[in-house]
Design a protein around this motif. Structure first.
Motif, PDB file in Angstrom:
ATOM      1  N   VAL A   1      -3.835  19.182  11.162  1.00 51.14           N
ATOM      2  CA  VAL A   1      -4.632  18.196  10.437  1.00 51.14           C
ATOM      3  C   VAL A   1      -3.778  17.503   9.378  1.00 51.14           C
ATOM      4  O   VAL A   1      -3.216  18.160   8.504  1.00 51.14           O
ATOM      5  N   ASP A   2      -3.702  16.183   9.469  1.00 54.85           N
ATOM      6  CA  ASP A   2      -3.019  15.368   8.468  1.00 54.85           C
ATOM      7  C   ASP A   2      -4.058  14.590   7.676  1.00 54.85           C
ATOM      8  O   ASP A   2      -4.935  13.946   8.271  1.00 54.85           O
ATOM      9  N   ALA A   3      -3.954  14.657   6.356  1.00 53.04           N
ATOM     10  CA  ALA A   3      -4.800  13.847   5.475  1.00 53.04           C
ATOM     11  C   ALA A   3      -3.885  12.892   4.720  1.00 53.04           C
ATOM     12  O   ALA A   3      -2.963  13.330   4.025  1.00 53.04           O
ATOM     13  N   THR A   4      -4.149  11.603   4.882  1.00 54.53           N
ATOM     14  CA  THR A   4      -3.340  10.573   4.239  1.00 54.53           C
ATOM     15  C   THR A   4      -4.176   9.876   3.177  1.00 54.53           C
ATOM     16  O   THR A   4      -5.266   9.375   3.464  1.00 54.53           O
ATOM     17  N   PHE A   5      -3.636   9.854   1.972  1.00 56.84           N
ATOM     18  CA  PHE A   5      -4.298   9.246   0.815  1.00 56.84           C
ATOM     19  C   PHE A   5      -3.575   7.948   0.493  1.00 56.84           C
ATOM     20  O   PHE A   5      -2.351   7.914   0.444  1.00 56.84           O
ATOM     21  N   ARG A   6      -4.355   6.850   0.252  1.00 55.64           N
ATOM     22  CA  ARG A   6      -3.761   5.532   0.040  1.00 55.64           C
ATOM     23  C   ARG A   6      -4.238   4.912  -1.266  1.00 55.64           C
ATOM     24  O   ARG A   6      -5.371   5.133  -1.687  1.00 55.64           O
ATOM     25  N   ARG A   7      -3.340   4.102  -1.837  1.00 56.05           N
ATOM     26  CA  ARG A   7      -3.712   3.314  -3.016  1.00 56.05           C
ATOM     27  C   ARG A   7      -2.811   2.090  -3.099  1.00 56.05           C
ATOM     28  O   ARG A   7      -1.694   2.095  -2.615  1.00 56.05           O
ATOM     29  N   GLU A   8      -3.333   1.055  -3.735  1.00 55.98           N
ATOM     30  CA  GLU A   8      -2.617  -0.211  -3.876  1.00 55.98           C
ATOM     31  C   GLU A   8      -1.418  -0.088  -4.806  1.00 55.98           C
ATOM     32  O   GLU A   8      -0.353  -0.615  -4.514  1.00 55.98           O
ATOM     33  N   GLU A   9      -1.609   0.580  -5.922  1.00 54.31           N
ATOM     34  CA  GLU A   9      -0.564   0.720  -6.938  1.00 54.31           C
ATOM     35  C   GLU A   9      -0.432   2.186  -7.308  1.00 54.31           C
ATOM     36  O   GLU A   9      -1.416   2.929  -7.295  1.00 54.31           O
ATOM     37  N   LEU A  10       0.756   2.606  -7.657  1.00 54.42           N
ATOM     38  CA  LEU A  10       0.968   3.978  -8.109  1.00 54.42           C
ATOM     39  C   LEU A  10       0.267   4.190  -9.445  1.00 54.42           C
ATOM     40  O   LEU A  10       0.053   3.238 -10.211  1.00 54.42           O
TER      41      LEU A  10
ATOM     42  N   MET B   1       0.852  -1.176   0.000  1.00 55.17           N
ATOM     43  CA  MET B   1       0.000   0.000   0.000  1.00 55.17           C
ATOM     44  C   MET B   1       0.896   1.237   0.000  1.00 55.17           C
ATOM     45  O   MET B   1       1.805   1.340   0.808  1.00 55.17           O
ATOM     46  N   PHE B   2       0.597   2.171  -0.895  1.00 57.24           N
ATOM     47  CA  PHE B   2       1.315   3.443  -0.965  1.00 57.24           C
ATOM     48  C   PHE B   2       0.474   4.527  -0.311  1.00 57.24           C
ATOM     49  O   PHE B   2      -0.756   4.448  -0.294  1.00 57.24           O
ATOM     50  N   SER B   3       1.137   5.545   0.218  1.00 54.51           N
ATOM     51  CA  SER B   3       0.392   6.667   0.800  1.00 54.51           C
ATOM     52  C   SER B   3       1.199   7.950   0.708  1.00 54.51           C
ATOM     53  O   SER B   3       2.425   7.920   0.611  1.00 54.51           O
ATOM     54  N   ILE B   4       0.480   9.051   0.708  1.00 52.76           N
ATOM     55  CA  ILE B   4       1.076  10.371   0.911  1.00 52.76           C
ATOM     56  C   ILE B   4       0.230  11.071   1.965  1.00 52.76           C
ATOM     57  O   ILE B   4      -0.956  10.798   2.107  1.00 52.76           O
ATOM     58  N   THR B   5       0.864  11.974   2.695  1.00 53.12           N
ATOM     59  CA  THR B   5       0.169  12.748   3.711  1.00 53.12           C
ATOM     60  C   THR B   5       0.453  14.219   3.488  1.00 53.12           C
ATOM     61  O   THR B   5       1.601  14.600   3.241  1.00 53.12           O
ATOM     62  N   VAL B   6      -0.599  15.026   3.558  1.00 51.97           N
ATOM     63  CA  VAL B   6      -0.451  16.477   3.524  1.00 51.97           C
ATOM     64  C   VAL B   6      -0.965  17.030   4.841  1.00 51.97           C
ATOM     65  O   VAL B   6      -1.787  16.402   5.516  1.00 51.97           O
ATOM     66  N   ARG B   7      -0.482  18.208   5.209  1.00 51.82           N
ATOM     67  CA  ARG B   7      -0.776  18.765   6.535  1.00 51.82           C
ATOM     68  C   ARG B   7      -1.215  20.219   6.421  1.00 51.82           C
ATOM     69  O   ARG B   7      -0.710  20.976   5.598  1.00 51.82           O
TER      70      ARG B   7
END
Length: 132
Positions: free
Chosen positions: A34-43, A1-7
């Motif tokens: 506030v942190d928002a983390t977005f996830r996905r299986e594949e890039l 699982m890949f993720s990025i977080t913005v604040r």
């Protein structure tokens, strides 16, 4: 699982109903990181989770309607204890609506999950995680 977080952050005023909240039953201010983390299986085709600039912009826009507001005065929160946990869900659901509407671009359609964490302080925070 890949993720990025913005604040980002948001400053609100609110009060709570119920003895469990002690002195927080009175009107008080809160500043949340506030942190928002977005996830996905594949890039995606660009080898990213989602456009980090768009994610940052959409988090900022989502928080703007709450920033510097007394939540007790907003009709959508009438009679609701706007706890940190509850606000994490509200923000996550509003971000999910933006994703669904295409505000984070077509690449965001491949996102599988989103979590929002509100940091009350350096020692306490609450999160809400949802599927997309």
């Amino acid at each position: 699982m890949f993720s990025i977080t913005v604040r980002d952050h948001v400053m609100v005023a609110h009060s709570f109903q119920g003895e469990v909240f002690g002195p927080a039953q009175r009107l008080h201010g809160a500043t949340f990181v506030v942190d928002a983390t977005f996830r996905r299986e594949e890039l995606d085709a660009d080898n990213i989770v989602v456009d980090i600039g768009l994610a940052t912009e959409q988090l900022k826009d989502t928080l703007a309607v709450l920033n510097y507001r007394n939540l007790d005065e907003l009709p959508e929160f009438d009679g609701i204890n706007t706890s940190t946990e509850y606000l994490a869900k509200v923000i996550a659901d509003r971000l999910a609506e933006r994703i669904s509407a295409g505000a984070l671009g077509e690449g965001a359609r491949g996102l599988s999950g989103l979590s929002v964490t509100l940091h009350e302080s350096h020692v306490a925070w609450a999160s809400y995680e949802r599927a997309l």
